[in-house]
Scaffold this motif. Structure first.
Motif, PDB file in Angstrom:
ATOM      1  N   ILE A   1       0.812  -1.222   0.000  1.00 52.02           N
ATOM      2  CA  ILE A   1       0.000   0.000   0.000  1.00 52.02           C
ATOM      3  C   ILE A   1       0.843   1.268   0.000  1.00 52.02           C
ATOM      4  N   VAL A   2       2.007   1.226   0.639  1.00 56.01           N
ATOM      5  CA  VAL A   2       2.806   2.454   0.788  1.00 56.01           C
ATOM      6  C   VAL A   2       3.918   2.575  -0.241  1.00 56.01           C
ATOM      7  N   THR A   3       4.677   1.515  -0.457  1.00 57.67           N
ATOM      8  CA  THR A   3       5.906   1.665  -1.239  1.00 57.67           C
ATOM      9  C   THR A   3       5.860   1.073  -2.642  1.00 57.67           C
ATOM     10  N   SER A   4       4.878   0.239  -2.952  1.00 59.23           N
ATOM     11  CA  SER A   4       4.825  -0.343  -4.294  1.00 59.23           C
ATOM     12  C   SER A   4       4.277   0.681  -5.291  1.00 59.23           C
ATOM     13  N   PRO A   5       4.575   0.533  -6.587  1.00 55.52           N
ATOM     14  CA  PRO A   5       3.992   1.428  -7.593  1.00 55.52           C
ATOM     15  C   PRO A   5       2.466   1.454  -7.525  1.00 55.52           C
ATOM     16  N   THR A   6       1.858   0.286  -7.345  1.00 52.46           N
ATOM     17  CA  THR A   6       0.399   0.234  -7.260  1.00 52.46           C
ATOM     18  C   THR A   6      -0.102   0.976  -6.031  1.00 52.46           C
ATOM     19  N   GLY A   7       0.566   0.790  -4.901  1.00 54.98           N
ATOM     20  CA  GLY A   7       0.165   1.489  -3.689  1.00 54.98           C
ATOM     21  C   GLY A   7       0.209   2.992  -3.843  1.00 54.98           C
ATOM     22  N   ARG A   8       1.176   3.457  -4.629  1.00 56.89           N
ATOM     23  CA  ARG A   8       1.311   4.902  -4.852  1.00 56.89           C
ATOM     24  C   ARG A   8       0.176   5.465  -5.700  1.00 56.89           C
ATOM     25  N   LEU A   9      -0.674   4.590  -6.248  1.00 58.65           N
ATOM     26  CA  LEU A   9      -1.852   5.046  -6.991  1.00 58.65           C
ATOM     27  C   LEU A   9      -2.993   5.467  -6.065  1.00 58.65           C
ATOM     28  N   SER A  10      -2.810   5.327  -4.749  1.00 56.15           N
ATOM     29  CA  SER A  10      -3.894   5.608  -3.790  1.00 56.15           C
ATOM     30  C   SER A  10      -4.610   6.936  -4.033  1.00 56.15           C
ATOM     31  N   PRO A  11      -3.879   8.049  -4.219  1.00 55.28           N
ATOM     32  CA  PRO A  11      -4.588   9.316  -4.455  1.00 55.28           C
ATOM     33  C   PRO A  11      -5.426   9.286  -5.728  1.00 55.28           C
ATOM     34  N   LEU A  12      -4.938   8.601  -6.758  1.00 55.89           N
ATOM     35  CA  LEU A  12      -5.694   8.513  -8.007  1.00 55.89           C
ATOM     36  C   LEU A  12      -6.935   7.645  -7.835  1.00 55.89           C
ATOM     37  N   ILE A  13      -6.806   6.578  -7.056  1.00 58.55           N
ATOM     38  CA  ILE A  13      -7.974   5.730  -6.789  1.00 58.55           C
ATOM     39  C   ILE A  13      -9.059   6.554  -6.114  1.00 58.55           C
TER      40      ILE A  13
ATOM     41  N   PRO B   1      -4.151   3.737   9.253  1.00 58.73           N
ATOM     42  CA  PRO B   1      -2.861   4.436   9.264  1.00 58.73           C
ATOM     43  C   PRO B   1      -2.004   4.150   8.028  1.00 58.73           C
ATOM     44  N   ILE B   2      -2.122   2.947   7.476  1.00 61.88           N
ATOM     45  CA  ILE B   2      -1.309   2.600   6.303  1.00 61.88           C
ATOM     46  C   ILE B   2      -1.761   3.404   5.090  1.00 61.88           C
ATOM     47  N   VAL B   3      -3.062   3.474   4.880  1.00 65.70           N
ATOM     48  CA  VAL B   3      -3.596   4.249   3.752  1.00 65.70           C
ATOM     49  C   VAL B   3      -3.301   5.737   3.938  1.00 65.70           C
ATOM     50  N   THR B   4      -3.440   6.227   5.170  1.00 63.22           N
ATOM     51  CA  THR B   4      -3.139   7.638   5.446  1.00 63.22           C
ATOM     52  C   THR B   4      -1.690   7.953   5.123  1.00 63.22           C
ATOM     53  N   LEU B   5      -0.782   7.072   5.496  1.00 66.75           N
ATOM     54  CA  LEU B   5       0.633   7.279   5.203  1.00 66.75           C
ATOM     55  C   LEU B   5       0.876   7.271   3.702  1.00 66.75           C
ATOM     56  N   SER B   6       0.247   6.347   3.000  1.00 68.46           N
ATOM     57  CA  SER B   6       0.405   6.279   1.547  1.00 68.46           C
ATOM     58  C   SER B   6      -0.061   7.574   0.886  1.00 68.46           C
ATOM     59  N   LEU B   7      -1.235   8.045   1.286  1.00 68.02           N
ATOM     60  CA  LEU B   7      -1.776   9.282   0.716  1.00 68.02           C
ATOM     61  C   LEU B   7      -0.878  10.478   1.055  1.00 68.02           C
ATOM     62  N   SER B   8      -0.420  10.542   2.289  1.00 65.63           N
ATOM     63  CA  SER B   8       0.418  11.669   2.723  1.00 65.63           C
ATOM     64  C   SER B   8       1.723  11.722   1.944  1.00 65.63           C
ATOM     65  N   ARG B   9       2.351  10.571   1.758  1.00 63.76           N
ATOM     66  CA  ARG B   9       3.628  10.539   1.033  1.00 63.76           C
ATOM     67  C   ARG B   9       3.453  10.959  -0.427  1.00 63.76           C
ATOM     68  N   GLU B  10       2.315  10.620  -1.018  1.00 62.67           N
ATOM     69  CA  GLU B  10       2.091  11.033  -2.405  1.00 62.67           C
ATOM     70  C   GLU B  10       1.712  12.506  -2.503  1.00 62.67           C
ATOM     71  N   MET B  11       0.965  13.007  -1.524  1.00 57.34           N
ATOM     72  CA  MET B  11       0.606  14.433  -1.511  1.00 57.34           C
ATOM     73  C   MET B  11       1.847  15.310  -1.412  1.00 57.34           C
ATOM     74  N   PHE B  12       2.842  14.860  -0.649  1.00 58.87           N
ATOM     75  CA  PHE B  12       4.038  15.655  -0.414  1.00 58.87           C
ATOM     76  C   PHE B  12       5.279  15.026  -1.056  1.00 58.87           C
ATOM     77  N   ALA B  13       5.045  14.297  -2.152  1.00 61.88           N
ATOM     78  CA  ALA B  13       6.132  13.544  -2.794  1.00 61.88           C
ATOM     79  C   ALA B  13       7.283  14.431  -3.248  1.00 61.88           C
ATOM     80  N   LYS B  14       6.980  15.681  -3.594  1.00 59.16           N
ATOM     81  CA  LYS B  14       8.016  16.582  -4.110  1.00 59.16           C
ATOM     82  C   LYS B  14       8.682  17.410  -3.014  1.00 59.16           C
TER      83      LYS B  14
END
Length: 206
Positions: free
Chosen positions: A100-112, A166-179
């Motif tokens: 959910i957090v580190t895989s390419p698919t997991g990083r799609l969370s915001p798009l999902i 918490p796992i989904v929240t972390l995934s979303l947060s990391r993608e929101m602030f990826a830059k």
């Protein structure tokens, strides 16, 4: 000969899904066209539709096939008789963080989350083909531990939320602030995973 042809087609399909996943991550769902996807995969646009009838169908495939290995991993963890119940739940949490957090698919969370608002088919497919199976696999691991006397009985609606939220929240947060500079300093996956795991293990203690 027929098997060889099927293997080539299967490998090509997997390659398309991997490239499409990266393209969606780079451009977003709305910013990705079938023409772009075909070009990235080095396929004529007309031929591309033989593999996937629409962008929606391809996006759903990227999500669900990307998570399929994670579900299979949970099932394998449950079946591994060399592991204790405590080791199984720990490995299950590592599996969920990785998928959910580190895989390419997991990083799609915001798009999902974004796409599901306007394309309910995406949300329905994601829930039916991933969430339902992931929850069942995790619940089976916990139920075994309860049956074996290792874990305290759980209200699984609540427990599943304690694990996944918490796992989904972390995934979303990391993608929101990826830059953002020093992403790991702001959202240290390993540190947060260890703390989260401690909470889960304490919740299961009898």
């Amino acid at each position: 000969m027929q098997d060889s042809k099927k293997n080539v087609q299967s490998n090509r399909r997997a390659e398309i899904v991997a490239i499409a996943t990266e393209t969606f991550l780079e451009n977003g769902y709305a910013g990705t066209s079938m023409a772009q996807l075909a070009k990235a995969c080095d396929i004529q646009k007309a031929s591309f539709y033989h593999h996937f009838p629409s962008k929606d169908a391809l996006f759903i495939t990227c999500v669900n096939e990307g998570y399929a290995d994670a579900v299979n991993g949970l099932i394998e963890i449950r079946a591994d008789e060399s592991l204790t119940d405590w080791q199984k739940i720990e490995r299950a949490i590592h599996n969920l963080y990785a998928s959910i957090v580190t895989s390419p698919t997991g990083r799609l969370s915001p798009l999902i989350a974004e796409v599901s608002r306007t394309l309910p088919g995406v949300a329905n497919a994601f829930h039916k083909d991933y969430i339902t199976h992931q929850r069942a696999a995790l619940e089976a691991i916990v139920s075994d531990g309860v049956t074996n006397g290792a874990f305290k009985a759980q209200d699984f609606d609540v427990f599943h939320h304690i694990v996944i939220g918490p796992i989904v929240t972390l995934s979303l947060s990391r993608e929101m602030f990826a830059k953002v500079a020093d992403l790991e300093a702001h959202f240290p996956v390993e540190k947060l995973k260890r703390g989260h795991l401690d909470i889960i293990l304490r919740e299961l203690e009898i």
